[in-house]
Structure formats: structure tokens, C-alpha cells
Design an enzyme around this catalytic site. Structure first.
Site, short mmCIF file in Angstrom:
data_model
loop_
_atom_site.label_atom_id
_atom_site.label_comp_id
_atom_site.label_asym_id
_atom_site.label_seq_id
_atom_site.Cartn_x
_atom_site.Cartn_y
_atom_site.Cartn_z
N ARG A 104 19.86 -6.59 -1.42
CA ARG A 104 20.85 -5.56 -1.79
C ARG A 104 20.89 -4.57 -0.64
O ARG A 104 19.94 -3.80 -0.43
CB ARG A 104 20.47 -4.88 -3.10
CG ARG A 104 21.28 -3.64 -3.37
CD ARG A 104 21.16 -3.10 -4.76
NE ARG A 104 21.91 -3.91 -5.70
CZ ARG A 104 22.29 -3.50 -6.92
NH1 ARG A 104 21.98 -2.29 -7.33
NH2 ARG A 104 22.96 -4.29 -7.72
N HIS A 131 29.81 -8.05 -4.74
CA HIS A 131 28.71 -8.15 -5.71
C HIS A 131 28.91 -9.48 -6.46
O HIS A 131 29.29 -9.51 -7.63
CB HIS A 131 28.75 -6.96 -6.67
CG HIS A 131 27.50 -6.76 -7.46
ND1 HIS A 131 26.37 -7.56 -7.33
CD2 HIS A 131 27.18 -5.84 -8.42
CE1 HIS A 131 25.43 -7.14 -8.16
NE2 HIS A 131 25.90 -6.11 -8.83
N GLN A 134 27.21 -10.36 -9.98
CA GLN A 134 27.82 -9.67 -11.12
C GLN A 134 29.14 -10.35 -11.50
O GLN A 134 29.38 -10.62 -12.67
CB GLN A 134 28.05 -8.19 -10.77
CG GLN A 134 28.67 -7.40 -11.89
CD GLN A 134 27.71 -7.18 -13.06
OE1 GLN A 134 26.60 -6.70 -12.88
NE2 GLN A 134 28.13 -7.53 -14.27
N ASP A 222 34.76 0.02 -13.13
CA ASP A 222 33.51 0.24 -12.39
C ASP A 222 33.43 1.74 -12.09
O ASP A 222 34.41 2.47 -12.30
CB ASP A 222 33.55 -0.60 -11.08
CG ASP A 222 32.27 -0.48 -10.25
OD1 ASP A 222 31.23 -0.05 -10.79
OD2 ASP A 222 32.32 -0.82 -9.04
N CYS A 262 30.38 -3.27 -15.18
CA CYS A 262 29.18 -3.89 -14.61
C CYS A 262 27.92 -3.06 -14.86
O CYS A 262 26.81 -3.59 -14.77
CB CYS A 262 29.39 -4.11 -13.11
SG CYS A 262 29.83 -2.60 -12.24
N ARG A 290 23.59 -11.73 -16.75
CA ARG A 290 23.07 -11.77 -15.38
C ARG A 290 21.86 -12.69 -15.31
O ARG A 290 21.68 -13.48 -14.38
CB ARG A 290 22.67 -10.35 -14.91
CG ARG A 290 23.80 -9.35 -14.78
CD ARG A 290 24.69 -9.64 -13.59
NE ARG A 290 23.97 -9.68 -12.34
CZ ARG A 290 23.72 -8.62 -11.57
NH1 ARG A 290 24.16 -7.42 -11.93
NH2 ARG A 290 23.06 -8.73 -10.43
N1 CP Z 1 25.34 -4.11 -12.29
C1 CP Z 1 24.29 -3.97 -11.46
O1 CP Z 1 24.20 -4.62 -10.43
O2 CP Z 1 23.37 -3.07 -11.88
P1 CP Z 1 22.14 -2.52 -11.01
O3 CP Z 1 22.72 -1.63 -9.95
O4 CP Z 1 21.32 -1.76 -12.01
O5 CP Z 1 21.41 -3.68 -10.42
N1 NVA Z 2 30.40 -0.34 -7.25
C1 NVA Z 2 29.08 -0.04 -7.74
C2 NVA Z 2 28.50 -1.24 -8.41
C3 NVA Z 2 27.13 -1.02 -8.99
C4 NVA Z 2 26.57 -2.25 -9.64
C5 NVA Z 2 28.21 0.40 -6.58
O1 NVA Z 2 28.29 -0.21 -5.51
O2 NVA Z 2 27.46 1.37 -6.72
#
Ligand code: CP
Ligand code: NVA
Length: 305
Positions: A104, A131, A134, A222, A262, A290
């Protein structure tokens, strides 16, 4: 089943047939988890995270354990990467220790570097560009609700220009659903993702939220302020204030509409608490799925499906 990709960095790394196989496997994994226990015996899964996470971290760690693998959480700030070690050396060394890695990161170009020099599968656990885990889990949730069909209407409301919108455009467009993106011009979808989606299905980009949800089978939103955008918070809230998913908006959609997010959510901003816990919400199913989808993904990438 081994599919024709080693890494999952973007939705477009998957062919349509591969996506369908993954969904079928995830269904089997969800129905009968015991059948897959121990399939990744002896494997170590690393999670290299530069941003915060609840779902991605926990669902991958639990998925690994339930499949018989071990997991290691690696905080970017405690890695030599944060002192300037190269992605190339990190990738080459990690490939000697672990069997797969979820990353990540902020910059998508960084995960591309990691993948380029790794001899193990690299999975995108979120970058600023996509992502995919997700979005794939979300497609699975839509399928589970019987809505993954040609002619069904998917409406995305809010920031259309960031990771979730990109991955959803790429994934949902391949399912036959039509897509309506409702966003302020400032956060309109990127041309590359719009073009990709338009090659597969009908896509419209509009700004009238109420008109857009008419006939909606899915409403998806989102956060307005994604990780890394904190310095734009006031401006983003000002620009997105009219794009909230609330009870009144949900009533204007199809009676059986499902509402998706999400998570994490900011109640009272992009979505209200009533809608999150209301009867149209499948938000916690999305979070649960997930786990199942990512087990299917690990099994597939590691040739154990
Ligand atoms: N939706 C998602 O990826 O959540 P987190 O940021 O908690 O991993
Ligand atoms: N768009 C959001 C998604 C989190 C799962 C972010 O990048 O923070």
C-alpha cells in the site's frame, strides 16, 4: 488455475475471463473455507504499508493465516526504504524471504518498481492510482446481490478522479452494467479510465446527483478526502458538499437499490450514518468479502487454485 499474470497492480492486469474465474473461486472459498485451509502451507506473505489501513491489512493477514501461510506487517517508516534504499534492492531481497507481497503506497510508480524487480507476486493494496482488491471484492458483492447483469445501473457519486473511481470504472465496465459518474468537473474521471470503460459499456459523466440516481441499482461513494489529500480538505469539502449520499437521495433510486462504500467512511460528509446502517446498505458485506476475494486472489497468483 494459474492465470496469465504474476502481479495485480491494476484492474486492467486481469482479462475478463480471469476476472470471472476469480469471482467463481471467491464464491467457492466463501461457501467452503475449510476446503482451502492449508493450501498455502509454509508461505510467508509480506504487507508493506506506507499508508494507514484497517480492512486491507486485517483481511490479508487473516486470509493468509486461514490458508496456512504466515504474514508479516512491514511499516514503511521502519524499513530502510524510508532512509533511501532503492525499490530494486528491496524487491530483490524480499523475493528471497517471502512468497508474495501486498503493498500500500502513495505513488503507483513505486509499486511498479517493486513489481519490476520482484520474482514473487506483488499485489496492490492501494495506491493513489488504483485499489484493485477493493474493486474486485465489490464486483463480487454486486454479483452476490444478483445485480451483476447487463442493463443494471451503477452510479458512482463524489470524487471521480482518484483510486476507487479508477478501479471501479475499469472493473464495473467489464461486467455489462452501465456506469453513471456523478462528480464536480474538478474531480471528473481521468481520460484513460473513461476511455477504457467506454470501450466496454455505456458510461455517462454528469453533475446532477438527483437526476443521476433515477433508476440506480447501485449507488457507490468514497471519501471526499483520500489519504494524502489532507491539505486539500477544506477545498474538497466545499466542492463536494452537494454530493452526499443520504436517505432522501436513496429514495430517488430504484426501490431495491444497494448502497456501497469501500470504507473508511466519514459520516455526515459523503454519506450519512442512517444510510450506512440502513436497509439498502451492503457496506459491511463489502468489507467481509475482501477476505474471501483476496483468498481467491492469493490462491490464483500462487498457482494453488
Ligand atoms: N477499504 C479499505 O481499503 O480499507 P482500509 O483503508 O481500512 O484498508
Ligand atoms: N480513496 C480512499 C480509499 C480508502 C480505502 C483513499 O485513498 O484514502
Amino acid at each position: 488455475m494459474v492465470i496469465g499474470m504474476k502481479h495485480l497492480l491494476k484492474i486492467s492486469d486481469l482479462k475478463k475471463a480471469e476476472l470471472e474465474k476469480l469471482l467463481t473461486l471467491a464464491e467457492s472459498v466463501k461457501k467452503n473455507p475449510v476446503r482451502y485451509a492449508g493450501k498455502l502451507d509454509g508461505l510467508a506473505l509480506a504487507l508493506l504499508f506506507e499508508k494507514a489501513s484497517t480492512r486491507t491489512r486485517v483481511s490479508f493477514e487473516v486470509a493468509a493465516q486461514q490458508l496456512g501461510a504466515s504474514s508479516l506487517y512491514l511499516d514503511y517508516v521502519t524499513m530502510q526504504l524510508s532512509r533511501g534504499e532503492s525499490w530494486e534492492d528491496t524487491a530483490r531481497v524480499m523475493s528471497r524471504y517471502v512468497g508474495a507481497m501486498v503493498a500500500r503506497l502513495y505513488k503507483h510508480s513505486d509499486i511498479e518498481q517493486l513489481a519490476r524487480y520482484s520474482s514473487i507476486p506483488i499485489i496492490n493494496g492501494l495506491t493513489d492510482l488504483e485499489h484493485p482488491c477493493q474493486a474486485l471484492s465489490d464486483i463480487f458483492t454486486i454479483r452476490e446481490n444478483g445485480l451483476l447483469k447487463k442493463g443494471k445501473k451503477f452510479v458512482y457519486i463524489g470524487d471521480g478522479a482518484f483510486n476507487m473511481a479508477n478501479s471501479l470504472l475499469a472493473a464495473v465496465s467489464q461486467t455489462g452494467m452501465s456506469i453513471t459518474m456523478v462528480c464536480p468537473a474538478k474531480y471528473a474521471p481521468a481520460r484513460e479510465y473513461l476511455q477504457f470503460a467506454k470501450r466496454h459499456t455505456d458510461v455517462e459523466v454528469v453533475s446532477d446527483v438527483r437526476a443521476a440516481v433515477k433508476g440506480a441499482d447501485i449507488i457507490y461513494t468514497d471519501v471526499w478526502v483520500s489519504m494524502g489529500q489532507e491539505n486539500e480538505k477544506a477545498e474538497r469539502i466545499k466542492n463536494l458538499i452537494g454530493y452526499q449520499v443520504n436517505e432522501e437521495l436513496v429514495k430517488a433510486a430504484n426501490p431495491g437499490v444497494k448502497v456501497m462504500h469501500c470504507l473508511p467512511a466519514y459520516r455526515g460528509y459523503e454519506i450519512t450514518g442512517e444510510v450506512i446502517s440502513g436497509r439498502h446498505s451492503v457496506i459491511y458485506d463489502q468489507a467481509e468479502n475482501r477476505l474471501h476475494l483476496q483468498k481467491a486472489l492469493l490462491l490464483t497468483l500462487l498457482g494453488k487454485a
